[in-house]
Design an enzyme around this catalytic site. Structure first.
Site, short mmCIF file in Angstrom:
data_model
loop_
_atom_site.label_atom_id
_atom_site.label_comp_id
_atom_site.label_asym_id
_atom_site.label_seq_id
_atom_site.Cartn_x
_atom_site.Cartn_y
_atom_site.Cartn_z
CD GLU A 17 65.57 27.89 51.25
OE1 GLU A 17 65.84 27.08 52.14
OE2 GLU A 17 65.34 27.57 50.07
CG ASP A 24 63.94 25.55 47.08
OD1 ASP A 24 64.11 25.31 48.29
OD2 ASP A 24 64.61 25.00 46.17
#
Length: 709
Positions: free
Chosen positions: A379, A342
């Protein structure tokens, strides 16, 4: 085993960190630089407010460098514990010690969340240790894996399904006993569904133990992006309250998925923690070495490039080791197959918060021999404006391709100037990844994910509707590239519903036929809606849960996705493209680009349509895809099929009613005409098998490696 016997502690060792079992005792080691006093607190029961034993560590016997350590005999797995740490309270120097707090072990392998877990805002456990989270001693080797290992499936055959452990089976329609609904065991019960759909990997939203109270008043944190531990599975997803059973239930899930041929990828959060900003609670890191664990300005205030109040200091040597040991633990002891990081660009920032060209922690991960063969997905952006899609560091990383999502959404919606870009996206984005000589699967393609609209909402809402979040609809993105088809939200208008269904099939066709690694979001194959909420992080309720009655109500959509995924799993279609870089794969595919006339593509600003003829790498099949994002019908002239039969066969036409929208190849009807009229906003894919003569070469020159444009 728990014990409060008074056997005196021995000095123990500074390594390894955490609580380590050996020879009838446990060695405890903690990093707490600048601490002046450290006390290990043992508890007889998880809900106890008062320790049954306090072990004050002697600075001369139990302190080496920046580490505090001791060894206790007669205790073992199941022992609850926590740390009480004293030191200066000087936030401007990165020192926030508070001896009233009971702190978790940063390297603790198990975590207990008492039945009465709660905290007063900003006070952490200072008010009541009975409701505080506690670390628990665990043996990482105490499990029978029955020969299980990480699967290491090739990326070229990977189809990722992003799902939420609780949300997948929490809805009453899942039909599970209440104690199993929304749990690791509940997910096991739905593995046959995933197999039948054609999924080869699940990407689990965070299962690191997180703070469920990190949400607006009256709500609970649902997504799990507020970690309190990087080693312990989240106890809220287990049937048992026993912290050791929690670990085993997670391992049972991994083993069951592996037996079904499905890999387990974890969505991991190393960019921030649940401790939030300066007014937040102190669960762990803040009370041990605040200035080391978090990026801070010179005045001690937090640097926030995560949007969550703090930013983990990932390239500090101690934090680098913590991250590396966490990843190794999940691979070695819990057998996971990969990680999706993330806001991974946060890990590319130095200790001042500035981007660094050679991130130590990212290269640690990239080159770690224990992680070799593990899927690493970035990401590649953060909330501070760093956007690294196509330029993320390292040799073994895949990336969430945000450009794929944005370009395809806008093109299918009808925006101008995107035909050439979408052609690139469908070929694996060689304009983004071709320069790296990386495999085609470096691009993880997606249309939707947990963050933002579901697929059904993407074609049903022009704007977000987040009122249920209690933030005045100010939260969540305002840029969704969505279109409601003429009516906002639910409607009974037959034409609008038909248009939405067609747009959903168009988007899914783009996603699941494109070169790269596809990722499907939970429930998109069933038309799951969140009622227009594009930021349902705190909606632990039917807004976020998967309603299994949709499987019957939207059977046509489910069948469409299942057929597309069956195509991706065909061995004669996927072919043996091992070790081919993206550029080489595109070159060998022999792509011919067209407009409504063969070999005359229109990449102009006003173009809303294109076509492509693609020959498989092994020259066994040829496809002809035609895309019409225009709101009027378009007639395309077809190039010659040049296959075993003289005519193309219609495999997909998203404008046709089910089951004619997609058919098995063996029953695909042959076309007699040399033109095909595409309905408004529709996609057609034709197919033909190649003869042995055609397999030797199709007579067409190779296209540029970069594709269209």
């Amino acid at each position: 085993m728990t014990s409060c016997t008074a056997a005196p502690p021995s000095p123990g060792s500074s390594a390894p960190l955490g609580a380590s079992l050996s020879d009838g005792g446990v060695n405890f080691s903690l990093y707490a630089r600048r601490a002046t006093a450290v006390e290990l607190c043992l508890f007889a029961r998880l809900d106890d407010a008062v320790p049954c034993r306090r072990v004050a560590l002697d600075p001369d016997r139990h302190h080496t460098g920046d580490y505090w350590h001791c060894r206790l005999e007669g205790i073992g797995p199941g022992q609850p514990y926590g740390w009480r740490v004293e030191g200066p309270q000087q936030p401007q120097l990165g020192l926030r010690f508070n001896p009233a707090n009971l702190l978790l072990d940063p390297h603790g392998l198990a975590l207990a969340m008492p039945s009465g877990y709660g905290r007063a805002p900003g006070r952490s456990s200072a008010g009541d240790w009975g409701t505080a989270m506690k670390s628990v001693v665990a043996d990482p080797l105490a499990y029978d894996w029955e020969g299980d290992r990480p699967l290491h499936r090739p990326s070229r055959e990977t189809v990722i399904y992003e799902l939420h452990v609780r949300g997948f089976t929490a809805h009453p329609s899942a039909g599970l006993p209440p104690e199993q609904a929304g749990t690791y065991r509940g997910l096991i019960s739905r593995i046959p569904y995933l197999q039948d759909l054609g999924i080869t990997a699940v990407e689990l939203l965070p299962v690191f133990a997180f703070d469920p109270l990190a949400a607006p008043a009256g709500l609970r944190n649902y997504w799990g992006y507020q970690p309190v531990s990087f080693f312990a599975p989240h106890p809220g997803y287990a049937c048992s309250a026993d912290p050791l059973a929690v670990i085993d239930e997670f391992r049972d899930l991994v083993k069951a998925l592996h037996r079904a041929g499905i890999e387990v990828i974890l969505d991991v959060v190393f960019n921030h923690t649940a401790e939030g900003d300066a007014e937040g609670p102190a669960f762990c890191f803040r009370g041990l070495a605040d200035g080391d664990y978090y990026l801070q300005n010179e005045d001690g205030t937090y640097i926030d490039v995560t949007g969550c109040g703090n930013t983990f200091n990932a390239n500090h040597p101690v934090v680098r080791r913590l991250i590396r040991e966490s990843l190794r633990h999940w691979v070695q002891h819990l057998h996971v197959d990969g990680f999706r990081f993330d806001l991974a660009s946060v890990l590319d920032r130095d200790q001042t918060g500035r981007p660094t060209p050679l991130s130590p922690v990212l290269w640690d991960i990239d080159t770690d021999p224990v992680l070799a063969g593990t899927k690493l997905i970035a990401e590649a952006w953060d909330a501070g404006g760093l956007y690294q899609v196509g330029s993320f560091v390292g040799d073994n990383w895949q990336e969430w391709n945000g450009r794929f999502r944005d370009d395809v959404r806008r093109f299918i919606k009808g925006d101008r100037g995107l035909a050439a870009s979408v052609g690139q996206r469908l070929m694996g984005s060689p304009d983004i990844y071709g320069h790296k000589q990386r495999e085609a699967e470096a691009s993880v393609n997606f249309i939707t994910c947990h963050d933002g609209f579901t697929l059904a909402d993407l074609v049903s809402y022009n704007g977000k509707h987040n009122e249920a979040n209690g933030e005045g609809n100010r939260d969540g993105s305002d840029d969704n590239a969505s279109w409601n088809g003429g009516v906002e939200g639910p409607t009974t208008d037959v034409e609008v519903l038909a248009l939405r269904a067609r747009q959903s099939r168009n988007l899914l066709t783009m996603l699941l036929l494109a070169v790269g690694t596809p990722m499907l979001a939970m429930g998109d194959e069933l038309g799951r809606s969140q009622q227009g909420n594009n930021n349902a992080y705190a909606q632990d309720n039917p807004i976020s849960w998967l309603d299994w009655s949709l499987l019957e109500r939207n059977a046509d959509l489910h069948r469409f996705v299942r057929e597309l995924l069956a195509y991706r799993q065909r061995r004669d279609v996927v072919v043996n493209a091992r070790n081919l870089s993206l550029g080489e794969l595109v070159r060998r595919h022999h792509v011919r680009w067209h407009g409504v006339e063969p070999d005359q593509p229109d990449w102009s600003e006003s173009s809303h349509a294109f076509a492509a003829t693609i020959t498989s790498v092994d020259h066994r099949f040829r496809w002809h895809a035609m895309v019409n994002a225009w709101w009027e019908p378009l007639r395309f002239r077809l190039p010659g099929a040049e296959g075993d039969q003289p005519n193309w066969r219609r495999w997909i036409d998203t404008s046709r009613p089910s089951p004619e929208d997609i058919v098995p190849w063996i029953s695909a009807p042959a076309l007699e005409a040399d033109t095909y009229t595409l309905g408004p906003r529709s996609i057609v894919v034709l197919v033909v098998g190649l003869s042995s003569a055609a397999a030797a070469g199709d007579g067409h020159p190779d296209p540029p490696a970069a594709g269209p444009g």
